[in-house]
Design an enzyme around this catalytic site. Structure first.
Site, PDB file in Angstrom:
ATOM      1  N   GLU A 177       0.788  -1.276  -0.131  1.00  0.00           N
ATOM      2  CA  GLU A 177      -0.118   0.071   0.261  1.00  0.00           C
ATOM      3  C   GLU A 177       0.961   1.524   0.386  1.00  0.00           C
ATOM      4  OE1 GLU A 177      -2.547   2.655   3.102  1.00  0.00           O
ATOM      5  OE2 GLU A 177      -2.978   0.252   3.235  1.00  0.00           O
ATOM      6  N   GLU A 219      -2.718  10.653   3.722  1.00  0.00           N
ATOM      7  CA  GLU A 219      -3.716  10.607   4.395  1.00  0.00           C
ATOM      8  C   GLU A 219      -4.145  12.108   5.282  1.00  0.00           C
ATOM      9  OE1 GLU A 219      -5.012   6.338   5.241  1.00  0.00           O
ATOM     10  OE2 GLU A 219      -2.691   7.068   5.736  1.00  0.00           O
TER      11      GLU A 219
END
Length: 540
Positions: free
Chosen positions: A426, A431
């Site tokens: 990932e 974020e």
């Protein structure tokens, strides 16, 4: 080194000389250390090898009542050892007797001293090809190889993968007091460290700065800028120490005297194992820090710095979000439903235009309260449609501001449906937590075969107006490293290798989650909030 060793005595002298009529300064109880004892452990010593294994390594331990530090003196070298332990490597061939003076230092500079003699065998004579590599015809000048990925990094103590846990990207540490340093190994056994090789044009200037680990670099003095666990640009002048080549356990090793170090100060034994010297004019070195916390890795070179290298990228795919309506089905499909998504999230993902739409030249993903205590949102992905290995990714986005929203621009390995997470890997290009809207996170996740566990590595960067202005979130990715940027400012670098999943196709995901592990508590007054994406572009 002389400044360091005389510091405590200078302090004592000043304290005794300075006085005034109104004030009296006291040290408290002044106690001279007593019962000073010194033991020597000769490495490899046993009944058959009374003088050791031939490495010449001796570990000394000093103890005394009421001592606050210790000083070891041998030949012209003097070394402070606050804990009373130190190692020396003696390199004169054959069995030789060496005498060390040990001083136990108490309050206000009081001291007690003793001497210890050790008989040690040294059998190692460095091979000519190692000498040729290190000193050439008499002296070689070395530098950290800043232009390559992983030139500086860290990993577990005893690890065998260079920069396994962190490797600096090319030129990542510009401006911290590392890349202008030069170190010279000479045939006479001297090690000369130039702390700034750019300031000598008008004549010799010994001033400069160095880089090191907070809590350890204080061995050199004070100053510099603390940045996390590092101290950057601590003022320090050029210096000279000695070096010897040893081979404990058969491992070729450079042992530096005194405070000698290479590129980044970590204290410890000041020994650097030569992990690899197969590349001409290059050494890969490993050393354990003074905390016994990490092994630090250094790639040094005796070659001149190269000219700047420019990488030319070509645009291979983009979505500019110019056609109003649903996202382009040639590029995007949807994750739908609820269930927490593995992170205790509370939203339900839909493909409704209320949650995801292209409008006015931007993609809008909107999280909404449904009026019944729940929330809806959208999560679009390019899985099976647009997938890439390596390249440069640029995403221009404006983020939601409401407490409890968790926006993300990220990637998963295209084999996700076959091997699942985290085996697929990932890449979180961006974020933002639900409680801190002034910070952006860049993170990598994978499964670590060495520890047989999930692994992750990430960093953060401050951003003041992520919710009111568009910012550029960038990934640069190749077979050697992955780097994440915000508006051109580096957030994090991960050194890539064949064991990582980051050498195959990945697809994109864009979403807003609500609550959960990084969303946190949701504002009770929340109604809706939106992430806008102006474009996504991939270059190779």
């Amino acid at each position: 080194m002389k400044k360091l060793k005389n510091m405590i005595f200078l302090f004592l002298s000043l304290a005794l000389l300075v006085s005034c009529d109104e004030e009296t300064y006291e040290f408290g109880d002044i106690t001279t250390p007593t019962n000073l004892e010194v033991t020597a452990e000769i490495v490899g010593q046993d009944a058959d090898n009374p003088y050791g294994d031939g490495s010449g390594t001796v570990n000394f331990t000093a103890t005394a009542d009421d001592a606050i530090s210790y000083r070891f003196s041998y030949d012209d070298s003097q070394d402070m050892a606050p804990l009373g332990t130190i190692s020396y490597n003696f390199s004169d061939l054959g069995v030789n007797t060496y005498t060390l003076t040990v001083v136990a230092i108490g309050t206000a500079g009081t001291s007690t001293s003793t001497t210890i003699d050790v008989e040690v065998l040294a059998t190692y004579s460095p091979p000519q090809d190692l000498l040729d590599a290190l000193i050439g015809d008499g002296t070689k000048v070395w530098r950290i190889k800043s232009e390559t990925a992983g030139h500086f990094g860290l990993g577990p103590v005893g690890g065998t993968v260079p920069s396994e846990w962190y490797g600096a990207g090319p030129d990542e540490k510009v401006g911290v007091g590392m890349y202008d340093d030069r170190f010279m190994f000479s045939a006479d056994g001297t090690f000369t460290y130039i702390t700034n090789n750019t300031n000598d044009e008008a004549g010799t200037d010994t001033s400069g700065t160095v880089f090191g680990r907070d809590g350890l670099i204080s061995d050199l003095g004070s100053g510099g800028t603390v940045n996390g666990a590092d101290v950057e640009n601590l003022p320090y002048s050029d210096y000279t120490e000695d070096y010897v080549l040893i081979a404990p356990g058969g491992v070729e090793t450079i042992s530096l005297s005194g405070i000698g170090f290479i590129s980044y100060y970590i204290g410890g034994s000041h020994t650097y194992e030569i992990y690899d010297r197969s590349v001409p004019n290059e050494l890969v070195l490993r050393s354990t820090d003074g905390n016994g916390e990490f092994d630090w890795w250094f790639t040094i070179t005796s070659e001149e710095e190269p000219d700047d290298v420019v990488t030319d990228y070509e645009l291979v795919w983009s979505d500019e979000f110019e056609i109003d309506g649903a996202p382009d089905p040639a590029n995007w499909n949807y994750n739908l439903g609820a269930g927490g998504w593995g992170n205790q999230e509370v939203q339900t993902y839909t493909d409704s235009a209320e949650n995801v739409i292209v409008q006015d030249g931007v993609l809008k993903i909107t999280a909404k309260a449904d009026g019944n205590g729940g929330y809806t949102s959208a999560r679009i992905k390019s899985e099976g449609l647009q997938e890439f290995t390596y390249g440069k990714v640029e995403i221009s986005a404006k983020l939601p501001s409401a407490q409890g929203t968790w926006p993300a621009l990220w990637m998963l390995g295209a084999n996700f449906s076959e091997v699942s997470w985290p085996y697929c890997g990932e890449i979180d290009i961006m974020e933002q937590t639900g409680w801190d809207k002034n910070t952006s996170l860049g993170t990598f996740h994978w499964f670590d075969n060495g520890t047989n566990a999930n692994a992750s590595y990430g960093e953060t960067i401050a951003v003041a107006n992520a919710s009111s202005e568009f910012h550029l979130y960038t990934l640069e990715w190749d077979e050697t490293e992955l780097k994440i940027f915000l508006d051109g400012n580096l957030i994090v670098t991960l050194a890539n290798n064949d064991d990582f999943p980051f050498n195959a196709d990945f697809f994109f995901i864009m979403n807003i989650a609500m609550g959960g592990t990084l969303g946190g508590d949701i504002d009770p007054a929340f109604t809706e909030d939106t992430m806008e994406v102006d474009y996504i572009r991939v270059y190779q």
